[in-house]
Design an enzyme around this catalytic site. Sequence first.
Site, short mmCIF file in Angstrom:
data_model
loop_
_atom_site.label_atom_id
_atom_site.label_comp_id
_atom_site.label_asym_id
_atom_site.label_seq_id
_atom_site.Cartn_x
_atom_site.Cartn_y
_atom_site.Cartn_z
N SER A 29 0.85 -1.19 0.00
CA SER A 29 0.00 0.00 0.00
C SER A 29 0.88 1.24 0.00
O SER A 29 2.02 1.21 0.49
CB SER A 29 -0.89 0.02 1.25
OG SER A 29 -1.50 1.29 1.42
N TYR A 54 -1.05 -0.51 10.31
CA TYR A 54 -1.26 -0.86 8.91
C TYR A 54 -0.04 -0.47 8.07
O TYR A 54 0.46 -1.27 7.26
CB TYR A 54 -2.50 -0.14 8.39
CG TYR A 54 -2.83 -0.40 6.95
CD1 TYR A 54 -3.38 -1.61 6.54
CD2 TYR A 54 -2.63 0.59 5.98
CE1 TYR A 54 -3.69 -1.85 5.21
CE2 TYR A 54 -2.95 0.37 4.65
CZ TYR A 54 -3.48 -0.85 4.27
OH TYR A 54 -3.80 -1.07 2.96
#
Length: 270
Positions: free
Chosen positions: A154, A166
């Site tokens: 990501s 994350y």
Amino acid sequence: MQGVEDDAGLAGKVALISGGGAAGEGIGNGRAAAILLARAGTKVLVADRDLIAAERTVEMIRAEGGVAAAFGGDVTNETDCKRLVEAALDRFDRLDLLDNNVGIGSRGSVVEEKAEQYRRVMQVNVESMFLLSKYAIPAMIKTARGGAIVNISSISALRPRGLTTYSTSKAAVIGLTRAMAVDHGRDNIRVNCICPGPMYTPMVYARGMSEAARARRARASVLKLEGTGWDVGQAARFLLSDHARYITGQVLVVDGGVTLQAPERESQDQ
């Protein structure tokens, strides 16, 4: 398959796609990659924790004349990862390609995050790729004398902003990708990574994202566009194909130029 596209060496190969399901008719990153690979003549084993979602992807592929099968399992479980690779070999006799596509989100700083949530995010986003690759790579070497792997990271790995756990997990995916590329280049296995930006996928629209939020996401791109699962799927197909035969250990950012601009305060919801 009707109207098979330029296969770039993909025809007749076998691909394993984790996280290849999606809610209803929605197109997530994994489902898009599975469909696009099948259109190029690849046989696809679609894996998802939700077997019904995986089966729906298979139905979509078969409706176009492609070859695919579904597998229901949890890729954070080592036994399931081993069974998944065995299923690919039992069904198709070989394994050439792997798309590690599972992931979950998390918000907050190290102070705000709960330790158990941190561990869960790392397990799903990183350990799953480690485990599936652990069993897929020997199968590629034995049955195909090489192969290609794509790991989905990501842009949060490159530009953290309030998604600490994350972002950490996705940065670890990049590190894992590069290490695997070095370790297995001698086995004729290429390993690359995709960093998607804001994509409008089933995971996102299940949250009921407002049109205003979607507009902010589009403005964050220099192209003033919001990405979709097809954009990530096309990138995965390229990296898994012979068009990328001299590319390994690399990070391909698919974000419409989002990382070229200063971030807005609102989350991009990758």
